[in-house]
Design a protein around this motif. Structure first.
Motif, PDB file in Angstrom:
ATOM      1  N   UNK A   1       0.838  -1.208   0.000  1.00 51.25           N
ATOM      2  CA  UNK A   1       0.000   0.000   0.000  1.00 51.25           C
ATOM      3  C   UNK A   1       0.868   1.251   0.000  1.00 51.25           C
ATOM      4  N   UNK A   2       1.609   1.494  -1.072  1.00 42.59           N
ATOM      5  CA  UNK A   2       2.529   2.630  -1.075  1.00 42.59           C
ATOM      6  C   UNK A   2       1.825   3.982  -1.020  1.00 42.59           C
ATOM      7  N   UNK A   3       0.612   4.058  -1.552  1.00 42.61           N
ATOM      8  CA  UNK A   3      -0.088   5.351  -1.578  1.00 42.61           C
ATOM      9  C   UNK A   3      -0.692   5.728  -0.229  1.00 42.61           C
ATOM     10  N   UNK A   4      -0.868   4.764   0.677  1.00 40.61           N
ATOM     11  CA  UNK A   4      -1.513   5.044   1.969  1.00 40.61           C
ATOM     12  C   UNK A   4      -0.539   5.514   3.041  1.00 40.61           C
ATOM     13  N   UNK A   5       0.752   5.421   2.778  1.00 39.63           N
ATOM     14  CA  UNK A   5       1.783   5.825   3.747  1.00 39.63           C
ATOM     15  C   UNK A   5       1.550   5.162   5.113  1.00 39.63           C
ATOM     16  N   UNK A   6       1.447   3.844   5.089  1.00 44.05           N
ATOM     17  CA  UNK A   6       1.208   3.111   6.325  1.00 44.05           C
ATOM     18  C   UNK A   6       2.532   2.735   6.978  1.00 44.05           C
ATOM     19  N   UNK A   7       2.495   2.629   8.303  1.00 44.91           N
ATOM     20  CA  UNK A   7       3.651   2.213   9.083  1.00 44.91           C
ATOM     21  C   UNK A   7       3.642   0.692   9.234  1.00 44.91           C
TER      22      UNK A   7
ATOM     23  N   UNK B   1      -2.843  10.627  10.816  1.00 44.57           N
ATOM     24  CA  UNK B   1      -2.878   9.804   9.598  1.00 44.57           C
ATOM     25  C   UNK B   1      -1.490   9.588   8.998  1.00 44.57           C
ATOM     26  N   UNK B   2      -0.520   9.408   9.868  1.00 47.11           N
ATOM     27  CA  UNK B   2       0.862   9.106   9.476  1.00 47.11           C
ATOM     28  C   UNK B   2       1.487  10.197   8.605  1.00 47.11           C
ATOM     29  N   UNK B   3       1.064  11.437   8.789  1.00 50.22           N
ATOM     30  CA  UNK B   3       1.588  12.521   7.954  1.00 50.22           C
ATOM     31  C   UNK B   3       2.837  13.169   8.557  1.00 50.22           C
ATOM     32  N   UNK B   4       2.935  13.243   9.866  1.00 47.92           N
ATOM     33  CA  UNK B   4       4.067  13.913  10.502  1.00 47.92           C
ATOM     34  C   UNK B   4       5.184  12.912  10.821  1.00 47.92           C
ATOM     35  N   UNK B   5       6.391  13.243  10.407  1.00 44.51           N
ATOM     36  CA  UNK B   5       7.574  12.427  10.701  1.00 44.51           C
ATOM     37  C   UNK B   5       7.369  10.967  10.262  1.00 44.51           C
TER      38      UNK B   5
ATOM     39  N   UNK C   1       9.338   7.822  11.885  1.00 44.30           N
ATOM     40  CA  UNK C   1       8.523   6.840  12.621  1.00 44.30           C
ATOM     41  C   UNK C   1       8.695   5.446  12.035  1.00 44.30           C
ATOM     42  N   UNK C   2       8.797   5.373  10.729  1.00 48.05           N
ATOM     43  CA  UNK C   2       8.979   4.078  10.064  1.00 48.05           C
ATOM     44  C   UNK C   2      10.299   3.437  10.496  1.00 48.05           C
ATOM     45  N   UNK C   3      11.375   4.219  10.476  1.00 43.24           N
ATOM     46  CA  UNK C   3      12.687   3.703  10.857  1.00 43.24           C
ATOM     47  C   UNK C   3      12.716   3.304  12.328  1.00 43.24           C
ATOM     48  N   UNK C   4      12.139   4.144  13.189  1.00 40.31           N
ATOM     49  CA  UNK C   4      12.144   3.860  14.631  1.00 40.31           C
ATOM     50  C   UNK C   4      11.403   2.559  14.925  1.00 40.31           C
ATOM     51  N   UNK C   5      10.255   2.348  14.281  1.00 43.31           N
ATOM     52  CA  UNK C   5       9.510   1.117  14.508  1.00 43.31           C
ATOM     53  C   UNK C   5      10.292  -0.109  14.055  1.00 43.31           C
ATOM     54  N   UNK C   6      10.979  -0.005  12.944  1.00 47.98           N
ATOM     55  CA  UNK C   6      11.759  -1.151  12.452  1.00 47.98           C
ATOM     56  C   UNK C   6      12.943  -1.438  13.371  1.00 47.98           C
ATOM     57  N   UNK C   7      13.645  -0.395  13.788  1.00 48.85           N
ATOM     58  CA  UNK C   7      14.798  -0.575  14.674  1.00 48.85           C
ATOM     59  C   UNK C   7      14.368  -1.151  16.009  1.00 48.85           C
ATOM     60  N   UNK C   8      13.300  -0.571  16.567  1.00 47.11           N
ATOM     61  CA  UNK C   8      12.828  -1.056  17.863  1.00 47.11           C
ATOM     62  C   UNK C   8      12.400  -2.515  17.783  1.00 47.11           C
ATOM     63  N   UNK C   9      11.654  -2.870  16.747  1.00 47.95           N
ATOM     64  CA  UNK C   9      11.185  -4.248  16.612  1.00 47.95           C
ATOM     65  C   UNK C   9      12.353  -5.215  16.487  1.00 47.95           C
ATOM     66  N   UNK C  10      13.405  -4.805  15.768  1.00 47.46           N
ATOM     67  CA  UNK C  10      14.581  -5.667  15.620  1.00 47.46           C
ATOM     68  C   UNK C  10      15.226  -5.943  16.967  1.00 47.46           C
TER      69      UNK C  10
END
Length: 411
Positions: free
Chosen positions: A164-170, A179-183, A187-196
């Protein structure tokens, strides 16, 4: 000094010490996750604190996401999956960091346990094969499950961008307040790093305990072989001597040797039992917490895989489902093996050459058999016994909660 631990046993391990340890792979993996210092320094402590802060941030982010998506069962269960998984790693780090000295002592006691019967393993190829096989099994299990966890990241992390590239989902919790518009990128990078870090830490602690249980079960198996082979030397020596006087003297000498060997086995058995109690004390709180988080994770993952209309969500959940199930199985399988090997001590004692042995040998053997008949069961929180039957009951509990969620969803 921590209560109940000698000062030298609770000292931190150096990098060189970890390299010589049987638990090298597990210790250095936990070092990478920021939990096990090698050695400790203010930079490493800051590193661990940063990972912990990320975990707290994720908890706050997930709660806010749940608030804004409340009522959407599909979205809520996706948030629950990531929340339970990441929270499990964060909570384990909270438990681990204040009790590091107990883990240092556990690693040192494992080394002492391995050296306790090393001379017998070096002299007997059968015993050496048991010990080396347990080490190979532990290494393969650790590498295999870490690879399984790493295989999840290519499925979960890029999926929102691919599907879903157009929805800008995390990848995990969505920011419903903006609606995932700010940062969005941050936010995407932080969630991936934290989950790892959270998942690697969670699995790293589980694999540490699983490795220790595998090695402990092997030590108990080596002991049973030694006890069962007490009859061998007596038969060989008796056949070598022909005169009755010499046979009488040889029999006394053989009885003394058999008794000494039995005393060594009893002493080793007691040390293994004491170590298992220490292992249970260190592992107990982590195990019950893992059981709780895994039950919840399996429940919501099954629900999402069954009722979601989004193929990407179904794929992610189907790939992830073996992870929480495997984490429960690690504890139950490892603990069950220790229980089985402990029960085998009684049969090994009965299999030795006790019939023609001296009275004191028989008395000592009876004491060993009576102690071995007491079940050696590891528990979670000293309440829930860990075994293969417990694994089945936990999985059944997860399915029951899943069925309840399904009924609520159909209403």
């Amino acid at each position: 000094m921590v209560r109940g631990l000698p000062e030298d046993m609770g000292q931190p391990l150096s990098w060189a010490d970890s390299g010589q340890s049987i638990l090298k792979l597990n210790i250095r993996h936990l070092w990478f996750c920021g939990a096990w210092p090698l050695p400790g320094s203010w930079m490493f402590n800051m590193y661990g604190a940063f990972i912990l802060v990320l975990g707290i941030w994720n908890a706050v982010e997930s709660l806010l996401s749940l608030y804004f998506c409340w009522g959407d069962m599909d979205e809520m269960t996706m948030v629950f999956i990531s929340t339970f998984t990441n929270a499990c790693g964060t909570v384990k780090m909270v438990f681990f960091m204040p009790n590091r000295r107990h883990y240092y002592a556990l690693a040192r006691h494992v080394e002492k346990l391995a050296s306790m019967q090393s001379e017998f393993c070096s002299a007997d190829p059968v015993l050496a094969d048991i010990w080396q096989g347990s080490q190979r099994r532990a290494s393969r299990l650790t590498l295999g499950l870490l690879f399984l966890m790493f295989s999840q990241y290519p499925v979960w992390f890029p999926m929102p961008i691919i599907a879903q590239p157009e929805d800008r989902r995390l990848p995990f919790a969505q920011h419903g307040w903006d609606n995932n518009t700010n940062y969005y990128e941050l936010s995407y990078v932080v969630q991936c790093v934290l989950s790892t870090f959270a998942t690697q830490l969670s699995n790293g602690v589980d694999l540490l305990f699983a490795t220790v249980m595998i090695l402990t079960a092997a030590q108990m198996q080596i002991l049973t072989v030694r006890i069962a082979s007490l009859k061998t030397e007596y038969t060989e020596v008796k056949l070598e001597k022909g005169l009755s006087v010499m046979a009488y003297q040889t029999q006394n000498t053989c009885d003394d040797k058999m008794y000494e060997k039995l005393c060594q086995c009893i002493g080793n058995h007691q040390k293994i039992l004491r170590f298992v109690k220490q292992l249970e004390k260190t592992m107990s709180s982590i195990a019950i917490m893992q059981f709780c988080f895994s039950v919840l994770s399996i429940c919501v993952t099954l629900f999402q895989a069954t009722y979601s209309t989004d193929f990407s969500s179904v794929l992610k959940c189907a790939c992830y489902l073996p992870v929480p199930t495997g984490q429960i199985f690690l504890y139950c399988w490892g603990a069950h093996n220790i229980t089985e090997q402990a029960e085998a001590v009684t049969l090994a004692a009965y299999s030795c050459s006790w019939l023609g042995a001296s009275p004191r040998f028989k008395r000592a053997l009876r004491i060993l058999m009576c102690r071995a008949q007491k079940p050696l069961v590891l528990t979670a929180a000293h309440l829930y016994p860990m075994s293969r039957e417990a694994f089945v009951s936990v999985v059944n509990a997860s399915y029951s909660f899943y069925a309840l969620l399904g009924q609520m969803n159909r209403r």
